[in-house]
Design an enzyme around this catalytic site. Structure first.
Site, mmCIF file in Angstrom:
data_model
loop_
_atom_site.group_PDB
_atom_site.id
_atom_site.type_symbol
_atom_site.label_atom_id
_atom_site.label_comp_id
_atom_site.label_asym_id
_atom_site.label_seq_id
_atom_site.Cartn_x
_atom_site.Cartn_y
_atom_site.Cartn_z
ATOM 1 N N THR A 158 0.822 -1.207 0.000
ATOM 2 C CA THR A 158 0.000 0.000 0.000
ATOM 3 C C THR A 158 0.854 1.254 0.000
ATOM 4 O O THR A 158 0.574 2.218 -0.724
ATOM 5 C CB THR A 158 -0.927 0.016 1.231
ATOM 6 N N GLU A 159 1.898 1.258 0.817
ATOM 7 C CA GLU A 159 2.712 2.454 1.000
ATOM 8 C C GLU A 159 3.642 2.730 -0.171
ATOM 9 O O GLU A 159 3.873 3.884 -0.531
ATOM 10 C CB GLU A 159 3.547 2.329 2.283
ATOM 11 N N SER A 160 4.210 1.675 -0.788
ATOM 12 C CA SER A 160 5.280 1.925 -1.759
ATOM 13 C C SER A 160 5.301 0.987 -2.953
ATOM 14 O O SER A 160 6.166 1.142 -3.821
ATOM 15 C CB SER A 160 6.640 1.804 -1.045
ATOM 16 N N TYR A 168 -7.429 4.022 2.995
ATOM 17 C CA TYR A 168 -6.218 3.300 3.368
ATOM 18 C C TYR A 168 -6.558 1.958 4.015
ATOM 19 O O TYR A 168 -5.984 0.919 3.656
ATOM 20 C CB TYR A 168 -5.393 4.154 4.334
#
Length: 379
Positions: free
Chosen positions: A233-235, A363
């Site tokens: 999700t983040e990167s 998120y």
């Protein structure tokens, strides 16, 4: 080198260029802190706080340099899931979009543009997998040594992975001969090629960190599938990831908040992690997972149901523990009581529908989806 980034953050605040507000408008994003709803709660440190002062200084200088070469409408900058690197005094660049699985390498050099394009293609293909040797915020050339970052994620015209200089040179020649495109950019010609990444490029990158994730999971008691889902999700498993919140690396750790908490409360050391520290994948995954340990055992430890706790931890990693609690009640004690009175599916619904920050609502949905995908595909 990344050390130059720190120098830029302090020295270039007086320079003119594009503001943070311009970038926010250009990319339709909001970099304001997401903990503004937690002001009625007891202070809760968190990953969510942004360092916009240093951000403004960096954007002002860096985007000004890009604008001089490419024009206002062609500003591209590295982010969480895309890698952008300029070379040749900002005349050439690579844009690797890990979410879409595409690479665009282009140049606006006015003399010998195809030679500049070839150099940029080779540099992109052979960029090493150690982020601390690559300065994303300058046009400094890259020392091409060691295992390429994109190894096995891109194949040449013979469907072979590119590891050595001779193969990168040959593929660059092939691309320029067969795939060259030209467009107009701010009264200049841009010569560029598009390179597809292999279908399983995200999975290939994720395998590189399997041992590190397993060790962090065992060390802090955080499930492996959750760590994988957060990183995706983040990167998108991009170790070069950087965001305008001044978050770094695979798990997008903010040094002055989550990083500082981990150093003080888990590592029992002073200060905060540097960008160089967080660009090391092992350090980054350890720090991000340690922050989940703090969310679980300190900031949200009064939540009784394990699944409700996990949903709250995920949401807090993005929008802060205060944001989670405020979703249920302005009073901290009552918020915990309200969460514990609900079933996990009700907690999930509240955090994905009633959380004050839309990014945090999305998120939690993304992370839970990727967690389910991981269990379906990797087990």
């Amino acid at each position: 080198m990344l050390r130059k980034l720190l120098i830029l953050l302090t020295l270039f605040s007086i320079l003119t260029g594009c503001s943070r507000e311009f970038i926010e408008e250009l990319y339709h994003v909001n970099y304001e802190p997401t903990n503004r709803f937690a002001k009625h709660l007891a202070p809760l440190p968190g990953q969510f706080e942004k360092d916009t002062g240093a951000l403004d200084a960096l954007i002002s200088h860096f985007t000004g340099k890009i604008q001089n070469k490419w024009g206002l409408k062609e500003i591209k900058i590295a982010g969480k899931s895309n890698y952008v690197k300029y070379i040749d005094d900002y005349s050439s660049r690579a844009d690797v979009n890990f979410s879409k699985g595409t690479i665009v390498v282009e140049t606006v050099a006015t003399t010998e543009p195809l030679a500049h394009l070839k150099k940029a293609i080779i540099t992109t293909l052979l960029t090493p997998d150690d982020p601390k040797h690559v300065d994303l915020f300058s046009s400094q050339n890259i020392m091409l040594k060691g295992q390429p970052f994109l190894y096995q994620q891109v194949t040449d015209q013979d469907n072979k992975p590119i590891q050595w200089s001779w193969r990168a040179n040959r593929y660059a020649d092939y691309l320029i001969k067969n795939k060259l495109q030209v467009k107009q950019v701010d009264f200049k010609k841009s010569y560029y090629v598009q390179i597809p990444m292999v279908k399983d490029q995200i999975r290939i990158r994720s395998y590189q960190y399997a041992d590190i994730i397993r060790k962090a999971s065992q060390r802090y008691g955080i499930p492996e599938d959750l760590i994988y889902a957060i990183i995706k999700t983040e990167s998108s498993f991009n170790p070069y990831a950087v965001s305008w919140a001044n978050a770094y690396g695979l798990m997008q750790v903010v040094p002055k908040t989550a990083g500082k908490d981990v150093f003080r409360l888990v590592k029992h050391r002073s200060g905060q992690p540097s960008p160089e520290y967080l660009y090391n994948p092992e350090n980054n995954i350890d720090t991000g997972t340690a922050y989940f340990y703090l969310l679980k055992n300190k900031y949200l430890n009064n939540i009784n149901n394990p699944l409700s706790l996990e949903y709250s931890m995920i949401s807090a990693y993005n929008g802060g523990a205060g944001g989670v609690l405020y979703t249920f009640n302005r009073n901290k004690r009552r918020a915990f009581r309200d969460i514990n009175s609900l079933q996990p599916n009700q907690v999930y619904w509240a955090l994905t529908h009633k959380h004050k920050n839309s990014e945090s609502r999305r998120y939690l949905q993304k992370v839970t989806k990727f967690k389910k995908d991981f269990n379906n595909n990797y087990n």
